[in-house]
Design a protein around this motif. Sequence first.
Motif, PDB file in Angstrom:
ATOM      1  N   VAL A  83       1.665   9.406  -5.745  1.00  0.00           N
ATOM      2  CA  VAL A  83       2.174  10.761  -5.487  1.00  0.00           C
ATOM      3  C   VAL A  83       3.151  11.167  -6.582  1.00  0.00           C
ATOM      4  O   VAL A  83       3.103  12.294  -7.085  1.00  0.00           O
ATOM      5  N   VAL A  84       4.019  10.260  -6.975  1.00  0.00           N
ATOM      6  CA  VAL A  84       4.977  10.558  -8.038  1.00  0.00           C
ATOM      7  C   VAL A  84       4.248  10.836  -9.347  1.00  0.00           C
ATOM      8  O   VAL A  84       4.605  11.759 -10.086  1.00  0.00           O
ATOM      9  N   GLY A  85       3.211  10.064  -9.633  1.00  0.00           N
ATOM     10  CA  GLY A  85       2.434  10.278 -10.855  1.00  0.00           C
ATOM     11  C   GLY A  85       1.746  11.625 -10.878  1.00  0.00           C
ATOM     12  O   GLY A  85       1.748  12.315 -11.887  1.00  0.00           O
ATOM     13  N   VAL A  86       1.168  12.016  -9.766  1.00  0.00           N
ATOM     14  CA  VAL A  86       0.496  13.318  -9.681  1.00  0.00           C
ATOM     15  C   VAL A  86       1.513  14.444  -9.845  1.00  0.00           C
ATOM     16  O   VAL A  86       1.272  15.428 -10.551  1.00  0.00           O
ATOM     17  N   ALA A  87       2.674  14.306  -9.217  1.00  0.00           N
ATOM     18  CA  ALA A  87       3.712  15.331  -9.338  1.00  0.00           C
ATOM     19  C   ALA A  87       4.194  15.446 -10.777  1.00  0.00           C
ATOM     20  O   ALA A  87       4.367  16.562 -11.296  1.00  0.00           O
ATOM     21  N   ALA A  88       4.397  14.317 -11.433  1.00  0.00           N
ATOM     22  CA  ALA A  88       4.854  14.345 -12.824  1.00  0.00           C
ATOM     23  C   ALA A  88       3.812  14.996 -13.725  1.00  0.00           C
ATOM     24  O   ALA A  88       4.156  15.780 -14.622  1.00  0.00           O
TER      25      ALA A  88
ATOM     26  N   LEU B 280       0.830  -1.205   0.000  1.00  0.00           N
ATOM     27  CA  LEU B 280       0.000   0.000   0.000  1.00  0.00           C
ATOM     28  C   LEU B 280       0.863   1.252   0.000  1.00  0.00           C
ATOM     29  O   LEU B 280       0.560   2.235  -0.676  1.00  0.00           O
ATOM     30  N   LYS B 281       1.933   1.219   0.753  1.00  0.00           N
ATOM     31  CA  LYS B 281       2.842   2.365   0.780  1.00  0.00           C
ATOM     32  C   LYS B 281       3.478   2.584  -0.586  1.00  0.00           C
ATOM     33  O   LYS B 281       3.614   3.719  -1.046  1.00  0.00           O
ATOM     34  N   MET B 282       3.851   1.489  -1.234  1.00  0.00           N
ATOM     35  CA  MET B 282       4.462   1.608  -2.563  1.00  0.00           C
ATOM     36  C   MET B 282       3.463   2.153  -3.577  1.00  0.00           C
ATOM     37  O   MET B 282       3.796   3.014  -4.385  1.00  0.00           O
ATOM     38  N   VAL B 283       2.236   1.679  -3.519  1.00  0.00           N
ATOM     39  CA  VAL B 283       1.193   2.162  -4.437  1.00  0.00           C
ATOM     40  C   VAL B 283       0.920   3.637  -4.168  1.00  0.00           C
ATOM     41  O   VAL B 283       0.788   4.441  -5.104  1.00  0.00           O
ATOM     42  N   GLY B 284       0.855   4.014  -2.909  1.00  0.00           N
ATOM     43  CA  GLY B 284       0.638   5.419  -2.556  1.00  0.00           C
ATOM     44  C   GLY B 284       1.773   6.307  -3.027  1.00  0.00           C
ATOM     45  O   GLY B 284       1.547   7.395  -3.573  1.00  0.00           O
TER      46      GLY B 284
END
Length: 62
Positions: free
Chosen positions: A17-22, A9-13
């Motif tokens: 976050v990385v996807g939203v930032a990109a 779950l932490k990895m998916v989260g």
Amino acid sequence: MAPRGRQWLKMVGAAGVVGVAATGILAARTERRRQAYEPEEIRERLHQRYTRIQSRRESGTD
């Protein structure tokens, strides 16, 4: 060692976050490019596009 339990779950989260930032970075870059045009340039491009569309319609190659 493979992640277990809540680590997934932490990895998916973190990936989310990385996807939203990109996505935000790409949107900001696109907006800067768009704002770099002068109004006259935009107007000229629109006129060229309109003329091109009208000539296609008149020639019947839609």
